[in-house]
Design a protein around this motif. Structure first.
Motif, PDB file in Angstrom:
ATOM      1  N   THR A   1      35.999  26.470  46.433  1.00  0.00           N
ATOM      2  CA  THR A   1      35.920  27.930  46.444  1.00  0.00           C
ATOM      3  C   THR A   1      35.472  28.408  45.071  1.00  0.00           C
ATOM      4  N   ILE A   2      34.417  29.197  45.079  1.00  0.00           N
ATOM      5  CA  ILE A   2      33.841  29.765  43.855  1.00  0.00           C
ATOM      6  C   ILE A   2      34.158  31.257  43.886  1.00  0.00           C
ATOM      7  N   SER A   3      34.665  31.783  42.780  1.00  0.00           N
ATOM      8  CA  SER A   3      35.011  33.201  42.775  1.00  0.00           C
ATOM      9  C   SER A   3      34.635  33.872  41.464  1.00  0.00           C
ATOM     10  N   CYS A   4      34.491  35.180  41.553  1.00  0.00           N
ATOM     11  CA  CYS A   4      34.316  36.037  40.386  1.00  0.00           C
ATOM     12  C   CYS A   4      35.421  37.075  40.453  1.00  0.00           C
ATOM     13  N   SER A   5      36.278  37.054  39.455  1.00  0.00           N
ATOM     14  CA  SER A   5      37.366  38.020  39.379  1.00  0.00           C
ATOM     15  C   SER A   5      37.480  38.496  37.938  1.00  0.00           C
ATOM     16  N   ALA A   6      36.718  39.515  37.614  1.00  0.00           N
ATOM     17  CA  ALA A   6      36.748  40.095  36.273  1.00  0.00           C
ATOM     18  C   ALA A   6      36.507  41.591  36.434  1.00  0.00           C
ATOM     19  N   ASN A   7      37.209  42.387  35.638  1.00  0.00           N
ATOM     20  CA  ASN A   7      37.033  43.828  35.761  1.00  0.00           C
ATOM     21  C   ASN A   7      36.214  44.379  34.597  1.00  0.00           C
ATOM     22  N   GLU A   8      35.949  45.661  34.657  1.00  0.00           N
ATOM     23  CA  GLU A   8      35.120  46.307  33.636  1.00  0.00           C
ATOM     24  C   GLU A   8      35.677  46.088  32.234  1.00  0.00           C
ATOM     25  N   MET A   9      37.008  46.098  32.105  1.00  0.00           N
ATOM     26  CA  MET A   9      37.639  45.897  30.798  1.00  0.00           C
ATOM     27  C   MET A   9      37.344  44.495  30.253  1.00  0.00           C
ATOM     28  N   ASP A  10      37.354  43.482  31.126  1.00  0.00           N
ATOM     29  CA  ASP A  10      37.035  42.115  30.686  1.00  0.00           C
ATOM     30  C   ASP A  10      35.621  42.047  30.118  1.00  0.00           C
ATOM     31  N   PHE A  11      34.674  42.700  30.792  1.00  0.00           N
ATOM     32  CA  PHE A  11      33.294  42.696  30.320  1.00  0.00           C
ATOM     33  C   PHE A  11      33.179  43.450  28.994  1.00  0.00           C
ATOM     34  N   GLN A  12      33.874  44.588  28.879  1.00  0.00           N
ATOM     35  CA  GLN A  12      33.820  45.374  27.653  1.00  0.00           C
ATOM     36  C   GLN A  12      34.425  44.598  26.475  1.00  0.00           C
TER      37      GLN A  12
END
Length: 171
Positions: free
Chosen positions: A150-161
């Motif tokens: 299982t491959i997933s992306c779980s990151a929110n805007e704050m993580d990117f900032q």
């Protein structure tokens, strides 16, 4: 693009479009607002057979975006996942060849460290967004498939900032 995790996941947008085009079907699998979906005809991802997709996304008003359920409170983070036949190592290699780096946690020196109850110094960490790979089927699948990853992306805007700020600040 969603699984490269270069931007916050938009599972509601992607999976709603796939449901509308009859590419995937809803299942009874899932839990806590997270739904799992299956391809209605053979589907591949990077040459691997797709077993199921999953995810969750908040809507702009703070509830759950269709086709997901359950809103604020204990709602899960925005994320998208795809389960395919293969191994995590195979998929890591394919992503690396495409120039996509796996998610990792690094020390966050913009936050103060603290001492835990055992007297150990704890330095807060920040997530560097990227795909995450887990051997096995999605945990919410009622009938898990052997030999899957299982491959997933779980990151929110704050993580990117935070990641952008750390790069600019040299941390």
């Amino acid at each position: 693009e969603q699984l490269s995790c270069r931007h916050p996941a938009q599972a509601g947008v992607v999976i709603s479009a796939m449901l509308h085009s009859h590419t995937v079907a809803n299942t009874n699998d899932g839990g806590d607002g997270i739904r799992l979906f299956v391809p209605v005809k053979p589907m591949t991802f990077l040459g691997h057979q797709v077993v199921r997709l999953g995810g969750w996304q908040a809507d702009p008003s703070g509830g759950a975006m269709a086709p997901f359920g359950r809103g604020p409170g204990t709602a899960p983070p925005n994320h998208i996942s795809v389960t395919v036949m293969g191994s995590a190592e195979e998929l890591r290699d394919k992503f690396a060849r495409l120039g996509v780096s796996e998610a990792e946690y690094l020390p966050d020196h913009t936050q103060e460290s603290w001492v835990d109850s055992r007297g150990e110094i704890i330095q807060p960490r920040r997530l560097v967004p990227g795909p995450q790979f887990e051997e096995g089927d999605n945990d919410l699948a009622m009938q898990p498939v052997n030999g899957a990853v299982t491959i997933s992306c779980s990151a929110n805007e704050m993580d990117f900032q935070r990641d952008i700020e750390a790069r600019l600040g040299g941390n």
